[in-house]
Design a protein around this motif. Structure first.
Motif, PDB file in Angstrom:
ATOM      1  N   ALA A   2      11.833  -4.044 -25.411  1.00 43.32           N
ATOM      2  CA  ALA A   2      11.665  -5.156 -24.463  1.00 43.32           C
ATOM      3  C   ALA A   2      10.228  -5.672 -24.488  1.00 43.32           C
ATOM      4  CB  ALA A   2      12.056  -4.712 -23.050  1.00 43.32           C
ATOM      5  N   ARG A   3       9.247  -4.768 -24.581  1.00 46.64           N
ATOM      6  CA  ARG A   3       7.844  -5.207 -24.658  1.00 46.64           C
ATOM      7  C   ARG A   3       7.574  -5.977 -25.949  1.00 46.64           C
ATOM      8  NH1 ARG A   3       7.141  -0.161 -22.262  1.00 46.64           N
ATOM      9  NH2 ARG A   3       6.704   0.837 -24.268  1.00 46.64           N
ATOM     10  N   VAL A   4       8.146  -5.521 -27.052  1.00 44.00           N
ATOM     11  CA  VAL A   4       7.966  -6.222 -28.330  1.00 44.00           C
ATOM     12  C   VAL A   4       8.579  -7.620 -28.241  1.00 44.00           C
ATOM     13  CG1 VAL A   4       8.642  -6.219 -30.764  1.00 44.00           C
ATOM     14  CG2 VAL A   4       7.799  -4.118 -29.708  1.00 44.00           C
ATOM     15  N   MET A   5       9.742  -7.717 -27.631  1.00 43.06           N
ATOM     16  CA  MET A   5      10.397  -9.021 -27.475  1.00 43.06           C
ATOM     17  C   MET A   5       9.556  -9.934 -26.580  1.00 43.06           C
ATOM     18  SD  MET A   5      13.229 -10.480 -28.449  1.00 43.06           S
ATOM     19  CE  MET A   5      14.246 -11.855 -28.006  1.00 43.06           C
ATOM     20  N   ARG A   6       9.049  -9.393 -25.490  1.00 42.62           N
ATOM     21  CA  ARG A   6       8.192 -10.161 -24.575  1.00 42.62           C
ATOM     22  C   ARG A   6       6.976 -10.704 -25.319  1.00 42.62           C
ATOM     23  NH1 ARG A   6       5.039  -6.210 -21.114  1.00 42.62           N
ATOM     24  NH2 ARG A   6       3.990  -6.073 -23.120  1.00 42.62           N
ATOM     25  N   ASP A   7       6.309  -9.847 -26.076  1.00 37.93           N
ATOM     26  CA  ASP A   7       5.096 -10.250 -26.789  1.00 37.93           C
ATOM     27  C   ASP A   7       5.395 -11.272 -27.882  1.00 37.93           C
ATOM     28  OD1 ASP A   7       3.774  -8.463 -25.155  1.00 37.93           O
ATOM     29  OD2 ASP A   7       3.578  -6.909 -26.699  1.00 37.93           O
TER      30      ASP A   7
ATOM     31  N   PHE B  67      11.814 -10.802 -20.275  1.00 36.24           N
ATOM     32  CA  PHE B  67      11.416  -9.529 -20.851  1.00 36.24           C
ATOM     33  C   PHE B  67      10.167  -8.941 -20.199  1.00 36.24           C
ATOM     34  CE2 PHE B  67      14.568 -10.835 -23.895  1.00 36.24           C
ATOM     35  CZ  PHE B  67      15.228  -9.641 -24.124  1.00 36.24           C
ATOM     36  N   VAL B  68       9.386  -9.754 -19.491  1.00 39.60           N
ATOM     37  CA  VAL B  68       8.317  -9.190 -18.656  1.00 39.60           C
ATOM     38  C   VAL B  68       8.955  -8.329 -17.576  1.00 39.60           C
ATOM     39  CG1 VAL B  68       6.645  -9.785 -16.846  1.00 39.60           C
ATOM     40  CG2 VAL B  68       6.481 -10.876 -19.064  1.00 39.60           C
ATOM     41  N   ALA B  69       9.989  -8.870 -16.945  1.00 42.01           N
ATOM     42  CA  ALA B  69      10.677  -8.125 -15.893  1.00 42.01           C
ATOM     43  C   ALA B  69      11.386  -6.894 -16.456  1.00 42.01           C
ATOM     44  CB  ALA B  69      11.676  -9.031 -15.179  1.00 42.01           C
ATOM     45  N   MET B  70      12.007  -7.039 -17.631  1.00 41.22           N
ATOM     46  CA  MET B  70      12.761  -5.927 -18.200  1.00 41.22           C
ATOM     47  C   MET B  70      11.887  -4.846 -18.816  1.00 41.22           C
ATOM     48  SD  MET B  70      16.141  -7.353 -20.033  1.00 41.22           S
ATOM     49  CE  MET B  70      16.472  -9.072 -19.837  1.00 41.22           C
ATOM     50  N   SER B  71      10.639  -5.123 -19.064  1.00 39.90           N
ATOM     51  CA  SER B  71       9.787  -4.125 -19.718  1.00 39.90           C
ATOM     52  C   SER B  71       9.057  -3.228 -18.726  1.00 39.90           C
ATOM     53  CB  SER B  71       8.788  -4.815 -20.653  1.00 39.90           C
ATOM     54  OG  SER B  71       7.928  -5.657 -19.933  1.00 39.90           O
ATOM     55  N   GLN B  72       9.389  -3.339 -17.461  1.00 37.45           N
ATOM     56  CA  GLN B  72       8.786  -2.467 -16.450  1.00 37.45           C
ATOM     57  C   GLN B  72       9.357  -1.055 -16.583  1.00 37.45           C
ATOM     58  OE1 GLN B  72       6.232  -3.680 -14.642  1.00 37.45           O
ATOM     59  NE2 GLN B  72       6.635  -5.501 -15.887  1.00 37.45           N
ATOM     60  N   PRO B  73       8.596  -0.038 -16.194  1.00 36.89           N
ATOM     61  CA  PRO B  73       8.990   1.360 -16.435  1.00 36.89           C
ATOM     62  C   PRO B  73      10.380   1.774 -15.936  1.00 36.89           C
ATOM     63  CG  PRO B  73       6.722   1.253 -15.684  1.00 36.89           C
ATOM     64  CD  PRO B  73       7.265  -0.137 -15.581  1.00 36.89           C
TER      65      PRO B  73
ATOM     66  N   VAL C 250      17.615  -3.229 -19.408  1.00 29.58           N
ATOM     67  CA  VAL C 250      17.494  -3.646 -20.805  1.00 29.58           C
ATOM     68  C   VAL C 250      18.800  -3.361 -21.530  1.00 29.58           C
ATOM     69  CG1 VAL C 250      16.287  -3.249 -22.987  1.00 29.58           C
ATOM     70  CG2 VAL C 250      14.992  -3.316 -20.846  1.00 29.58           C
ATOM     71  N   ARG C 251      19.333  -2.171 -21.340  1.00 32.69           N
ATOM     72  CA  ARG C 251      20.577  -1.796 -22.000  1.00 32.69           C
ATOM     73  C   ARG C 251      21.715  -2.742 -21.607  1.00 32.69           C
ATOM     74  NH1 ARG C 251      21.159   2.834 -24.318  1.00 32.69           N
ATOM     75  NH2 ARG C 251      19.791   3.983 -22.912  1.00 32.69           N
ATOM     76  N   GLY C 252      21.748  -3.145 -20.345  1.00 29.02           N
ATOM     77  CA  GLY C 252      22.850  -3.967 -19.852  1.00 29.02           C
ATOM     78  C   GLY C 252      22.720  -5.458 -20.137  1.00 29.02           C
ATOM     79  N   TYR C 253      21.499  -5.992 -20.137  1.00 22.74           N
ATOM     80  CA  TYR C 253      21.343  -7.438 -20.198  1.00 22.74           C
ATOM     81  C   TYR C 253      20.545  -7.964 -21.393  1.00 22.74           C
ATOM     82  CZ  TYR C 253      23.059  -7.213 -15.442  1.00 22.74           C
ATOM     83  OH  TYR C 253      23.828  -6.974 -14.347  1.00 22.74           O
ATOM     84  N   ALA C 254      19.737  -7.121 -22.012  1.00 22.85           N
ATOM     85  CA  ALA C 254      18.842  -7.607 -23.065  1.00 22.85           C
ATOM     86  C   ALA C 254      19.597  -8.099 -24.295  1.00 22.85           C
ATOM     87  CB  ALA C 254      17.849  -6.522 -23.460  1.00 22.85           C
ATOM     88  N   ASN C 255      20.715  -7.486 -24.603  1.00 20.43           N
ATOM     89  CA  ASN C 255      21.493  -7.919 -25.765  1.00 20.43           C
ATOM     90  C   ASN C 255      21.936  -9.372 -25.613  1.00 20.43           C
ATOM     91  OD1 ASN C 255      22.909  -7.601 -28.236  1.00 20.43           O
ATOM     92  ND2 ASN C 255      24.801  -7.338 -27.076  1.00 20.43           N
TER      93      ASN C 255
END
Length: 185
Positions: free
Chosen positions: A72-77, A128-134, A140-145
């Motif tokens: 998620a962090r890689v995608m955000r960046d 992805f800023v929101a999804m990359s939080q600890p 991420v598993r549910g929505y990032a795809n």
């Protein structure tokens, strides 16, 4: 005997494919070269978004929580980097002087695609800023795809508009990593 003479005459009248000379493409003028360079910077930055989305889609089912957060962090960046390159590419497209109707039409389509792409990448970065939080690994598993799929769809639509514009402008661009074919000679 007459048949052989006619055969020789007919073969001599037809150009043979081995006789065709392939000429190198004419070099681009400075305006089109500058335009190409600006668009290629954006294209190259979009490759990182494409790769990040593909890795996320590949791994989302079996990856560990920390791996998903890393994806998620890689995608955000990647989205953040690419969205920063759009204004310079857009201004390069707009400052190109055009008179041909087809080129003008393709430019309008490309500018629209750039504006859409900017919105998609801005949304990508925000999501992805929101999804990359600890504590968001299961989000991420549910929505990032799904989010990654939407970004990839937008990239494909932009690629098509870019290809149409470059073709109309007479700018040949080989795929990233490919070399130009050798000329016969």
């Amino acid at each position: 005997m007459k048949r052989w003479i006619w055969l020789v005459i007919m073969l001599g009248a037809q150009p043979m494919s081995a006789q065709i000379v392939v000429q190198p493409e004419a070099p681009l003028d400075s305006a089109r070269a500058s335009l190409r360079d600006a668009l290629l910077v954006l294209r190259d930055s979009l490759v990182t978004v494409d790769a990040a989305a593909a890795r996320l889609q590949r791994d989302y089912r079996q990856a560990s929580g920390p791996s998903l957060l890393s994806r998620a962090r890689v995608m955000r960046d990647a989205c953040a980097r690419s969205v920063r390159t759009i204004p310079s590419a857009r201004s390069a497209v707009l400052r190109t002087e055009l008179s041909d109707v087809n080129r003008l039409k393709r430019r309008v389509e490309l500018v629209g695609a750039l504006d859409t792409l900017r919105g998609v990448l801005t949304r990508c970065e925000k999501d992805f800023v929101a999804m990359s939080q600890p504590d968001q690994a299961e989000t991420v598993r549910g929505y990032a795809n799904d989010r990654a799929g939407r970004v990839l769809g937008s990239l494909r639509r932009y690629d098509q508009k870019l290809s149409n514009f470059l073709r109309a402008m007479g700018i040949r661009v080989t795929p990233l990593g490919a070399t130009a074919p050798a000329l016969a000679g």
